[in-house]
Design a protein around this motif. Structure first.
Motif, PDB file in Angstrom:
ATOM      1  N   ALA A  14      52.546  51.834  28.051  1.00 43.87           N
ATOM      2  CA  ALA A  14      51.900  53.028  28.592  1.00 43.87           C
ATOM      3  C   ALA A  14      50.414  53.042  28.238  1.00 43.87           C
ATOM      4  O   ALA A  14      49.570  53.407  29.070  1.00 43.87           O
ATOM      5  N   LEU A  15      50.069  52.637  27.028  1.00 41.92           N
ATOM      6  CA  LEU A  15      48.661  52.572  26.623  1.00 41.92           C
ATOM      7  C   LEU A  15      47.896  51.545  27.441  1.00 41.92           C
ATOM      8  O   LEU A  15      46.762  51.798  27.855  1.00 41.92           O
ATOM      9  N   ILE A  16      48.476  50.394  27.692  1.00 35.58           N
ATOM     10  CA  ILE A  16      47.815  49.346  28.473  1.00 35.58           C
ATOM     11  C   ILE A  16      47.612  49.805  29.914  1.00 35.58           C
ATOM     12  O   ILE A  16      46.520  49.671  30.463  1.00 35.58           O
ATOM     13  N   VAL A  17      48.644  50.366  30.517  1.00 35.17           N
ATOM     14  CA  VAL A  17      48.535  50.848  31.900  1.00 35.17           C
ATOM     15  C   VAL A  17      47.517  51.982  31.981  1.00 35.17           C
ATOM     16  O   VAL A  17      46.658  52.008  32.866  1.00 35.17           O
ATOM     17  N   TYR A  23      39.813  52.543  33.066  1.00 32.59           N
ATOM     18  CA  TYR A  23      38.700  51.616  33.282  1.00 32.59           C
ATOM     19  C   TYR A  23      38.363  51.497  34.767  1.00 32.59           C
ATOM     20  O   TYR A  23      37.198  51.534  35.151  1.00 32.59           O
ATOM     21  N   GLN A  24      39.367  51.342  35.603  1.00 34.08           N
ATOM     22  CA  GLN A  24      39.132  51.198  37.037  1.00 34.08           C
ATOM     23  C   GLN A  24      38.478  52.451  37.616  1.00 34.08           C
ATOM     24  O   GLN A  24      37.555  52.363  38.417  1.00 34.08           O
TER      25      GLN A  24
END
Length: 157
Positions: A14-17, A23-24
Motif C-alpha cells: 500500500a505504501l509503494i502504490v 509522485y505521478q
C-alpha cells in the motif's frame, strides 16, 4: 507470525502504490506544461528538436524551450504563459546555463546551486539561478541572458 508477515506485506504494498500515485500526480503539472509548451512552440515556429525546458515564476510565468530549428540553428523560445507571446533568441547570442551557474558561483560563493531557469523581467531575457548559501538559506541570482550583466540578488530567504 504468519499474520504479521502478511500484514507487513500488505502495508508495504500500500505504501509503494500510494507513493507511486503521489509522485505521478505531483509531476503531472510539469509534464503537461512541458508537452503543451512544446506543441505550442512547434505550431508557431520552426522548432524541430527540443533539448531543455525551463519554468520560470517571477511577476509573470514564462515557459522556455531550447532546441534546434529546421535550419539546425540552436534557439531559445521563451513563451509568456498569459497571452502566449513567444520571444525567440539565438542560443549563440546567449549565455549558457553553465556560464550562468559559473557567474553565480563567482559572485555569491553559494554552498549549493539548486537550479537555473530562463525567464523575462521587463521584456529582458534573464537567467535566474537559485542556490543555498552558507547558512542554508535560499537565494536567487539574476543576470541578463545576453550580456551576463547582474540584474538583482535576492538572498537569505
Amino acid at each position: 507470525m504468519k499474520k504479521v508477515i502478511i500484514g507487513l506485506v500488505i502495508l508495504m504494498s500500500a505504501l509503494i502504490v500510494g507513493s507511486t500515485v503521489l509522485y505521478q500526480r505531483s509531476s503531472q503539472p510539469y509534464a503537461r506544461a512541458r508537452a503543451d509548451t512544446i506543441a505550442y512552440v512547434a505550431e508557431r515556429t520552426s522548432l524541430s528538436e527540443v533539448e531543455e525546458f525551463y519554468w520560470y515564476n517571477g511577476t509573470e510565468t514564462y515557459l522556455t524551450i531550447t532546441g534546434q530549428n529546421e535550419d539546425g540553428e540552436n534557439r531559445l523560445y521563451i513563451v509568456q504563459q498569459s497571452g502566449g507571446q513567444i520571444t525567440s533568441l539565438s542560443a549563440e547570442n546567449a549565455l549558457s546555463e553553465q556560464e550562468a551557474i559559473r557567474m553565480t558561483r563567482e559572485a555569491r560563493e553559494p554552498a549549493k546551486i539548486l537550479n537555473a531557469r530562463i525567464g523575462m523581467i521587463d521584456d529582458r531575457p534573464i537567467w535566474e539561478v537559485s542556490y543555498r548559501n552558507e547558512n542554508d538559506r535560499l537565494g536567487y541570482y539574476v543576470i541578463d541572458l545576453r550580456t551576463g550583466e547582474w540584474i538583482q540578488t535576492i538572498d537569505n530567504i
